[in-house]
Design an enzyme around this catalytic site. Structure first.
Site, PDB file in Angstrom:
ATOM      1  N   THR A   1      92.389  47.710  45.785  1.00 35.76           N
ATOM      2  CA  THR A   1      92.718  47.858  44.361  1.00 35.76           C
ATOM      3  C   THR A   1      93.977  47.076  44.013  1.00 35.76           C
ATOM      4  OG1 THR A   1      93.638  49.459  42.783  1.00 35.76           O
ATOM      5  CG2 THR A   1      93.750  50.079  45.075  1.00 35.76           C
ATOM      6  N   ASP A   2      94.092  46.695  42.743  1.00 38.83           N
ATOM      7  CA  ASP A   2      95.329  46.010  42.317  1.00 38.83           C
ATOM      8  C   ASP A   2      96.543  46.942  42.414  1.00 38.83           C
ATOM      9  OD1 ASP A   2      94.751  47.710  40.154  1.00 38.83           O
ATOM     10  OD2 ASP A   2      95.044  46.179  38.613  1.00 38.83           O
ATOM     11  N   GLU A   3      96.284  48.255  42.528  1.00 36.61           N
ATOM     12  CA  GLU A   3      97.404  49.201  42.552  1.00 36.61           C
ATOM     13  C   GLU A   3      98.232  49.078  43.826  1.00 36.61           C
ATOM     14  OE1 GLU A   3      96.702  53.067  40.951  1.00 36.61           O
ATOM     15  OE2 GLU A   3      95.000  52.391  39.763  1.00 36.61           O
TER      16      GLU A   3
ATOM     17  N   TYR B   1      97.882  57.694  46.067  1.00 39.31           N
ATOM     18  CA  TYR B   1      96.580  57.000  46.069  1.00 39.31           C
ATOM     19  C   TYR B   1      96.755  55.549  46.484  1.00 39.31           C
ATOM     20  CZ  TYR B   1      92.848  54.094  44.079  1.00 39.31           C
ATOM     21  OH  TYR B   1      91.881  53.141  43.900  1.00 39.31           O
TER      22      TYR B   1
ATOM     23  N   LYS C   1      95.449  53.551  49.812  1.00 40.46           N
ATOM     24  CA  LYS C   1      94.572  52.376  49.710  1.00 40.46           C
ATOM     25  C   LYS C   1      95.222  51.163  50.378  1.00 40.46           C
ATOM     26  CE  LYS C   1      91.167  51.727  47.836  1.00 40.46           C
ATOM     27  NZ  LYS C   1      89.754  51.802  48.330  1.00 40.46           N
TER      28      LYS C   1
HETATM   29  P1  NAD Z   1      84.588  57.299  42.556  1.00 41.93           P
HETATM   30  O1  NAD Z   1      85.662  58.318  42.706  1.00 41.93           O
HETATM   31  O2  NAD Z   1      83.775  57.256  41.313  1.00 41.93           O
HETATM   32  O3  NAD Z   1      83.541  57.435  43.758  1.00 41.93           O
HETATM   33  C1  NAD Z   1      83.947  57.580  45.083  1.00 41.93           C
HETATM   34  C2  NAD Z   1      82.694  57.839  45.915  1.00 41.93           C
HETATM   35  O4  NAD Z   1      83.100  57.928  47.299  1.00 41.93           O
HETATM   36  C3  NAD Z   1      81.990  59.146  45.585  1.00 41.93           C
HETATM   37  O5  NAD Z   1      80.592  58.955  45.568  1.00 41.93           O
HETATM   38  C4  NAD Z   1      82.384  60.079  46.729  1.00 41.93           C
HETATM   39  O6  NAD Z   1      81.416  61.080  47.000  1.00 41.93           O
HETATM   40  C5  NAD Z   1      82.516  59.089  47.876  1.00 41.93           C
HETATM   41  N1  NAD Z   1      83.421  59.567  48.943  1.00 41.93           N
HETATM   42  C6  NAD Z   1      84.674  60.070  48.802  1.00 41.93           C
HETATM   43  N2  NAD Z   1      85.176  60.390  50.011  1.00 41.93           N
HETATM   44  C7  NAD Z   1      84.222  60.072  50.936  1.00 41.93           C
HETATM   45  C8  NAD Z   1      84.160  60.153  52.346  1.00 41.93           C
HETATM   46  N3  NAD Z   1      85.174  60.637  53.056  1.00 41.93           N
HETATM   47  N4  NAD Z   1      83.037  59.715  52.969  1.00 41.93           N
HETATM   48  C9  NAD Z   1      81.990  59.226  52.247  1.00 41.93           C
HETATM   49  N5  NAD Z   1      81.999  59.142  50.913  1.00 41.93           N
HETATM   50  C10 NAD Z   1      83.103  59.552  50.252  1.00 41.93           C
HETATM   51  O7  NAD Z   1      85.300  55.905  42.839  1.00 41.93           O
HETATM   52  P2  NAD Z   1      85.136  54.500  42.121  1.00 41.93           P
HETATM   53  O8  NAD Z   1      85.940  54.488  40.879  1.00 41.93           O
HETATM   54  O9  NAD Z   1      83.704  54.145  42.091  1.00 41.93           O
HETATM   55  O10 NAD Z   1      85.892  53.544  43.157  1.00 41.93           O
HETATM   56  C11 NAD Z   1      85.179  52.940  44.234  1.00 41.93           C
HETATM   57  C12 NAD Z   1      86.148  52.086  45.039  1.00 41.93           C
HETATM   58  O11 NAD Z   1      86.738  51.090  44.216  1.00 41.93           O
HETATM   59  C13 NAD Z   1      87.307  52.877  45.644  1.00 41.93           C
HETATM   60  O12 NAD Z   1      87.542  52.393  46.943  1.00 41.93           O
HETATM   61  C14 NAD Z   1      88.470  52.580  44.723  1.00 41.93           C
HETATM   62  O13 NAD Z   1      89.694  52.688  45.404  1.00 41.93           O
HETATM   63  C15 NAD Z   1      88.159  51.152  44.321  1.00 41.93           C
HETATM   64  N6  NAD Z   1      88.690  50.722  43.029  1.00 41.93           N
HETATM   65  C16 NAD Z   1      88.452  51.479  41.916  1.00 41.93           C
HETATM   66  C17 NAD Z   1      88.914  51.029  40.669  1.00 41.93           C
HETATM   67  C18 NAD Z   1      88.613  51.819  39.419  1.00 41.93           C
HETATM   68  O14 NAD Z   1      89.097  51.436  38.340  1.00 41.93           O
HETATM   69  N7  NAD Z   1      87.837  52.885  39.463  1.00 41.93           N
HETATM   70  C19 NAD Z   1      89.618  49.823  40.582  1.00 41.93           C
HETATM   71  C20 NAD Z   1      89.839  49.088  41.746  1.00 41.93           C
HETATM   72  C21 NAD Z   1      89.359  49.538  42.958  1.00 41.93           C
HETATM   73  P1  TYD Z   2      93.395  56.219  35.042  1.00 41.84           P
HETATM   74  O1  TYD Z   2      92.099  56.075  34.338  1.00 41.84           O
HETATM   75  O2  TYD Z   2      93.684  57.503  35.754  1.00 41.84           O
HETATM   76  O3  TYD Z   2      93.494  54.965  36.039  1.00 41.84           O
HETATM   77  P2  TYD Z   2      94.784  54.435  36.907  1.00 41.84           P
HETATM   78  O4  TYD Z   2      95.799  55.495  36.974  1.00 41.84           O
HETATM   79  O5  TYD Z   2      94.155  54.185  38.240  1.00 41.84           O
HETATM   80  O6  TYD Z   2      95.234  53.203  36.212  1.00 41.84           O
HETATM   81  O7  TYD Z   2      94.559  55.965  34.017  1.00 41.84           O
HETATM   82  C1  TYD Z   2      94.609  54.760  33.248  1.00 41.84           C
HETATM   83  C2  TYD Z   2      95.831  54.823  32.352  1.00 41.84           C
HETATM   84  O8  TYD Z   2      95.655  55.898  31.414  1.00 41.84           O
HETATM   85  C3  TYD Z   2      97.104  55.129  33.108  1.00 41.84           C
HETATM   86  O9  TYD Z   2      98.178  54.399  32.534  1.00 41.84           O
HETATM   87  C4  TYD Z   2      97.310  56.612  32.891  1.00 41.84           C
HETATM   88  C5  TYD Z   2      96.725  56.839  31.513  1.00 41.84           C
HETATM   89  N1  TYD Z   2      96.135  58.198  31.311  1.00 41.84           N
HETATM   90  C6  TYD Z   2      96.544  58.973  30.209  1.00 41.84           C
HETATM   91  O10 TYD Z   2      97.385  58.559  29.396  1.00 41.84           O
HETATM   92  N2  TYD Z   2      95.984  60.209  30.065  1.00 41.84           N
HETATM   93  C7  TYD Z   2      95.057  60.700  30.932  1.00 41.84           C
HETATM   94  O11 TYD Z   2      94.591  61.858  30.740  1.00 41.84           O
HETATM   95  C8  TYD Z   2      94.638  59.888  32.030  1.00 41.84           C
HETATM   96  C9  TYD Z   2      93.614  60.386  33.007  1.00 41.84           C
HETATM   97  C10 TYD Z   2      95.207  58.637  32.173  1.00 41.84           C
END
Ligand code: NAD
Ligand code: TYD
Length: 343
Positions: free
Chosen positions: A124-126, A148, A152
């Site tokens: 992730t970019d984080e 988190y 990561k």
């Molecule tokens: P999500 O939370 O929607 O889904 C996570 C999935 O992983 C779920 O299906 C959960 O059941 C499964 N899981 C969790 N722990 C597990 C374990 N121990 N073993 C097997 N399965 C497990 O997540 P997402 O938003 O789809 O993110 C997917 C990936 O992309 C993650 O690695 C996250 O760090 C990365 N990512 C997410 C974002 C974003 O904006 N959501 C951005 C950049 C990177």
């Molecule tokens: P989020 O969707 O949790 O993603 P990330 O923290 O991984 O960027 O949050 C996106 C942005 O929205 C972040 O700046 C936090 C803000 N946020 C709120 O202001 N209120 C909320 O209830 C949530 C969940 C996020």
């Protein structure tokens, strides 16, 4: 036929990737390994159900036996499985360390043992931390600032170490914030859309001026398929949307799209250590020949429409899942009872 292990594919991004790969590559069979945590939902994988090109394994990526079973015969691995919510990591990080670091280790060990052809670690970019001006390049130092992103970062560098130390053909990708259909309604976009539909307050953290770069989930999935075919082992690639938006502006756009009043915006106590801004330089991926295509305005409009039309997907989570309700109360009850001055 290629056999691809996709972990965490019952979640938001992994399921989009699995659906897209399944749709676009009929010479690929897909094994999904997913623990089905609160964020995992088999409904997200419905188009694959029943196909001879698909197998689902319920299990934990930190469990070597489950991983051995799922990875058997696979030539490619994409690891999406993770604990993903910053706010939850602030309330307790144990699961984040188990999955986002130890789980990656178990997957890498098995990938090394069987000799896979490609291993993509979805980072992730984080991991870069916040950036107030400019953009992060792949070579910039990592400085994660919440549990988190720190977990990561551990997984990200562990994956790279298996390339540097053992030659496991690892690619690390660092994407910006994703949005789109099937987004679990704890993250800001689906939470705010679904709260607004129900005329519930939208809890905007702090002054609402934090900035995220939004990437449509279909673009992310397409970028990963591109990297499966064109990415180079040992390399890291940023995948950004090029859509920087301030949270307060995002919130207003959601309300406008739904025809709801701005009085629903509720400024609440900030997230501790809240990263101010994320921004990615994506020249490396562009030079390889890939860039995102979904314009944010259109992507957000379509996403709002999807949630309006798919109440049957999100309402049971928000209204009937005791886990979600407990989370909502824990993270928001106090905040909503003590609103802040609007920004
Ligand atoms: P999500 O939370 O929607 O889904 C996570 C999935 O992983 C779920 O299906 C959960 O059941 C499964 N899981 C969790 N722990 C597990 C374990 N121990 N073993 C097997 N399965 C497990 O997540 P997402 O938003 O789809 O993110 C997917 C990936 O992309 C993650 O690695 C996250 O760090 C990365 N990512 C997410 C974002 C974003 O904006 N959501 C951005 C950049 C990177
Ligand atoms: P989020 O969707 O949790 O993603 P990330 O923290 O991984 O960027 O949050 C996106 C942005 O929205 C972040 O700046 C936090 C803000 N946020 C709120 O202001 N209120 C909320 O209830 C949530 C969940 C996020």
């Amino acid at each position: 036929m290629k056999k691809v292990l996709v972990t965490g594919a019952a979640g938001f991004i992994g399921s989009c990737f699995a659906r897209r790969l399944f749709r676009e590559r009929d010479d690929v069979s897909i094994v999904v390994l997913d623990k089905l945590t609160y964020a995992g939902n088999l409904a997200n994988l419905e188009p694959l159900a029943g196909s001879p090109r698909y197998r689902f394994v319920k299990g934990d990526i930190a469990d070597p036996e489950a991983v051995r079973d799922a990875m058997e015969g696979c030539d490619t691995v994409l690891n999406f499985a993770a604990e993903t919510h910053v706010d939850r990591s602030l309330q307790g990080a144990a699961h984040f360390l188990d999955t986002d670091i130890k789980g990656v280790f178990v997957l890498l060990e098995e990938a090394r043992r069987i000799g896979v052809e490609k291993f993509i670690q979805i980072s992730t970019d984080e991991v870069y931390g916040q950036i107030l001006e400019g953009e992060f390049k792949e070579t910039d130092p990592l400085n994660p600032r919440n549990p988190y992103s720190a977990a990561k970062c551990g997984g990200d560098r562990l994956a790279y170490s298996y390339w540097a130390s053992y030659g496991v053909p690892v690619i690390v990708t660092r994407a910006s914030n994703n949005y789109g259909p099937y987004h679990y309604p704890e993250k800001v976009i689906p939470l705010f859309i679904t709260n607004a539909i129900d005329d519930l307050p939208l809890p905007l953290y702090g002054d609402g001026r934090n900035v995220r770069d939004w990437l449509h989930v279909e673009d992310h999935a397409a970028g990963l398929i591109f990297l499966l075919e064109h990415g180079k082992a040992g390399e890291t690639y940023n995948i950004g949307g090029g859509n920087e938006v301030m949270n307060v502006d995002l919130t207003r756009r959601i309300l406008e799209l739904l025809g709801k009043p701005e009085t629903l915006i509720r400024p609440v106590a900030d997230r501790p250590g809240h990263d101010r801004r994320y921004a990615l330089n994506t020249d490396k991926l562009k030079a390889l020949g890939w860039a995102p295509t979904v314009a944010f305005d259109k992507g957000l409009e379509d996403t709002v429409k999807w949630f309006v039309e798919h109440e049957s997907w999100w309402r049971p989570i928000k209204e009937r899942d005791p886990e979600f309700k407990a989370w909502y109360a824990k993270n928001y009850a106090e905040r909503l009872a003590a609103p802040q001055t609007p920004a």
